[in-house]
Design a protein around this motif. Sequence first.
Motif, mmCIF file in Angstrom:
data_model
loop_
_atom_site.group_PDB
_atom_site.id
_atom_site.type_symbol
_atom_site.label_atom_id
_atom_site.label_comp_id
_atom_site.label_asym_id
_atom_site.label_seq_id
_atom_site.Cartn_x
_atom_site.Cartn_y
_atom_site.Cartn_z
ATOM 1 N N ARG A 117 0.787 -1.260 -0.021
ATOM 2 C CA ARG A 117 0.095 0.047 -0.020
ATOM 3 C C ARG A 117 0.792 1.396 -0.135
ATOM 4 O O ARG A 117 0.753 2.272 -0.769
ATOM 5 C CB ARG A 117 -1.059 -0.063 1.233
ATOM 6 C CG ARG A 117 -2.287 -1.010 1.231
ATOM 7 C CD ARG A 117 -2.938 -0.951 2.082
ATOM 8 N NE ARG A 117 -3.910 -1.922 2.380
ATOM 9 C CZ ARG A 117 -4.090 -3.049 2.874
ATOM 10 N NH1 ARG A 117 -2.852 -3.270 3.542
ATOM 11 N NH2 ARG A 117 -4.843 -3.845 2.772
ATOM 12 N N LEU A 118 1.865 1.166 0.780
ATOM 13 C CA LEU A 118 2.602 2.377 1.015
ATOM 14 C C LEU A 118 3.537 2.703 -0.423
ATOM 15 O O LEU A 118 3.803 3.488 -0.891
ATOM 16 C CB LEU A 118 3.704 2.380 2.052
ATOM 17 C CG LEU A 118 3.089 2.301 3.272
ATOM 18 C CD1 LEU A 118 4.008 2.251 4.630
ATOM 19 C CD2 LEU A 118 2.162 3.514 3.774
ATOM 20 N N THR A 119 4.004 1.553 -1.113
ATOM 21 C CA THR A 119 4.603 1.608 -2.162
ATOM 22 C C THR A 119 3.794 2.258 -3.529
ATOM 23 O O THR A 119 4.235 3.267 -4.154
ATOM 24 C CB THR A 119 5.126 0.303 -2.700
ATOM 25 O OG1 THR A 119 6.096 -0.060 -1.741
ATOM 26 C CG2 THR A 119 5.931 0.398 -4.047
ATOM 27 N N ALA A 120 2.377 1.671 -3.497
ATOM 28 C CA ALA A 120 1.360 2.113 -4.387
ATOM 29 C C ALA A 120 1.293 3.623 -4.380
ATOM 30 O O ALA A 120 1.046 4.441 -5.080
ATOM 31 C CB ALA A 120 0.237 1.514 -4.318
ATOM 32 N N ALA A 121 1.112 3.997 -2.926
ATOM 33 C CA ALA A 121 0.973 5.556 -2.690
ATOM 34 C C ALA A 121 2.146 6.389 -3.023
ATOM 35 O O ALA A 121 2.104 7.415 -3.741
ATOM 36 C CB ALA A 121 0.746 5.686 -1.272
ATOM 37 N N ALA A 122 3.413 5.917 -2.815
ATOM 38 C CA ALA A 122 4.440 6.911 -3.172
ATOM 39 C C ALA A 122 4.575 6.709 -5.004
ATOM 40 O O ALA A 122 5.070 7.952 -5.294
ATOM 41 C CB ALA A 122 5.765 5.901 -2.619
ATOM 42 N N GLN A 123 4.138 5.853 -5.451
ATOM 43 C CA GLN A 123 4.311 5.603 -7.044
ATOM 44 C C GLN A 123 3.297 6.647 -7.523
ATOM 45 O O GLN A 123 3.274 7.306 -8.575
ATOM 46 C CB GLN A 123 3.799 4.249 -7.377
ATOM 47 C CG GLN A 123 4.892 3.448 -7.216
ATOM 48 C CD GLN A 123 4.647 1.980 -7.555
ATOM 49 O OE1 GLN A 123 3.579 1.584 -7.624
ATOM 50 N NE2 GLN A 123 5.699 1.259 -7.904
ATOM 51 N N ALA A 124 1.850 6.533 -6.797
ATOM 52 C CA ALA A 124 0.851 7.619 -7.300
ATOM 53 C C ALA A 124 1.292 8.914 -7.065
ATOM 54 O O ALA A 124 0.872 9.955 -7.913
ATOM 55 C CB ALA A 124 -0.386 7.209 -6.415
ATOM 56 N N GLU A 125 2.085 9.325 -5.976
ATOM 57 C CA GLU A 125 2.533 10.531 -5.720
ATOM 58 C C GLU A 125 3.335 11.129 -6.812
ATOM 59 O O GLU A 125 3.613 12.245 -7.255
ATOM 60 C CB GLU A 125 2.975 10.923 -4.145
ATOM 61 C CG GLU A 125 2.139 10.999 -3.034
ATOM 62 C CD GLU A 125 2.890 11.634 -1.994
ATOM 63 O OE1 GLU A 125 1.969 12.754 -1.607
ATOM 64 O OE2 GLU A 125 3.413 11.389 -1.536
ATOM 65 N N ALA A 126 4.288 10.044 -7.210
ATOM 66 C CA ALA A 126 5.291 10.154 -8.259
ATOM 67 C C ALA A 126 4.652 10.609 -9.500
ATOM 68 O O ALA A 126 4.899 11.606 -10.249
ATOM 69 C CB ALA A 126 6.195 9.240 -8.249
ATOM 70 N N GLU A 127 3.564 9.758 -9.888
ATOM 71 C CA GLU A 127 2.961 10.361 -10.909
ATOM 72 C C GLU A 127 1.962 11.594 -10.999
ATOM 73 O O GLU A 127 2.037 12.322 -11.835
ATOM 74 C CB GLU A 127 1.871 9.000 -11.239
ATOM 75 C CG GLU A 127 0.716 9.193 -12.418
ATOM 76 C CD GLU A 127 1.610 9.015 -13.771
ATOM 77 O OE1 GLU A 127 1.096 8.915 -14.675
ATOM 78 O OE2 GLU A 127 2.922 8.728 -13.711
ATOM 79 N N LEU A 128 1.715 11.939 -9.826
ATOM 80 C CA LEU A 128 0.989 13.291 -9.710
ATOM 81 C C LEU A 128 2.120 14.392 -10.012
ATOM 82 O O LEU A 128 1.762 15.315 -10.604
ATOM 83 C CB LEU A 128 0.344 13.486 -8.291
ATOM 84 C CG LEU A 128 -0.800 12.843 -7.905
ATOM 85 C CD1 LEU A 128 -1.140 12.824 -6.650
ATOM 86 C CD2 LEU A 128 -2.151 12.996 -9.030
ATOM 87 N N LEU A 129 3.471 14.192 -9.590
ATOM 88 C CA LEU A 129 4.365 15.210 -9.814
ATOM 89 C C LEU A 129 4.851 15.246 -11.304
ATOM 90 O O LEU A 129 5.071 16.330 -11.907
ATOM 91 C CB LEU A 129 5.550 14.666 -8.901
ATOM 92 C CG LEU A 129 6.812 15.800 -9.005
ATOM 93 C CD1 LEU A 129 6.477 17.073 -8.535
ATOM 94 C CD2 LEU A 129 8.043 15.179 -8.193
#
Length: 438
Positions: free
Chosen positions: A129-141
Amino acid sequence: GSQDLVFSENRLVSGSLDALIDLFLPCADVAPDPAYSFTFLLTSRLFVAPADLLFELSQCHLAMPHGQERRRLVEHSLALLDQWTKLFPYDFLGRKMSEVLRALCESLARESTDASKRLADLTASLLARLTAAAQAEAELLRHFEVGLRRLQEPPSAGVQGAAAGLLAICSDPAVLADQLTIAELERLRHLGPEELLQSFCQENPRRQPVLLEEKKVHFLEAYAHWFNRLSALTATEVCIRLRKRDRVRAVDQLVAAANACLRQRNFNSAMAILAGLSQAPVARLRRTWTRAAPGCAELEAQLSPAHNFGAYRRLLAEAAGRPAVPFFSLLLRDLFALGELTATRQANGYINFLKCHEAARLVAQLLAWRGAGSGPAVRRPEVQECLATQPVLSGPALAYASFECEPPDTEAERAAFRQLRERTVPPSYATLRSKKAK
């Protein structure tokens, strides 16, 4: 103890912080109540740091002799920890929280082979879950950086698909509605429940002092930005079209897409499109609106702010148990109103748990709606990329584009246009209009 808890008609209404913590912590005799645990995990962070609460949990089984009762207590501790890591995974991003969790897992894993296996699965799921969240934040950036770069490109540059605009890439309103619902749920998926509570408290600084930890993720801000972006994109799609028939077609497509969003119970996108069409630079295009189809009246009726958005609230209530994307700004406003109208602590120092119940109810509704799935629609990457990165007009650039579509026809509009012509046209407007003319 239990004497510091106040009940009314078998419902917990208030209590001291220590008594509420005791009620939350697992015991051997009674399994944790998921509803109470969720409410307390959500709202207790106003009064006690999650790491301190987790430490209290880690101490529960240590003083109990080995035997059947201890095994039941370990089982209940595992159930509570499982709920915590699934619903509030961002709590475990901090260093202190990670250290307490590691110590707790090591302690519980020594109790039995089954406990060790369950903890291994639990920590693996948390990491995912935390890895997916980090990837989602990277995609938003990445979306932000690509959008900024496209905004600064000279008129001759740019990908042909982006230059053509959203409605050229996706002209079918039903398909566009599907893609908007997918975009909404993708952004909602990673929103942490505690972000709603943190935002609510930050908006109420004059309330009784509460404990607020530093935000670890920023999906709430990104989701609020998404609404504003979709509204601006809607207005841009209309105002970059110089020919009236093209603007009429764009308005009809956008209104049809918004009504399709309503049928899909995607109220946030429908409201964003309506907000974009209601912006002054679009609303003033009278010659365009006289030729447009009448579907906007239905949209306005369903999303009218009259009677505290009564029509919308009835539609949302009918969506119980089915996928839905609520009008997010109104959800935040409801939370804000809850904080303004009622005190968090009573005069005797007890926590007003009725207020905690109501806050948890509002947040739990959002979790249920977003967890119901997005339906059979297939994600179209080119549409999603356009939704996220296509340059948009705002402020003077949007007003200037509107006046080029239809000249000013009132004295106030003529004065506004004269002021705009005295300024340098922003590069964003020049870029979009030049691309559109190709």
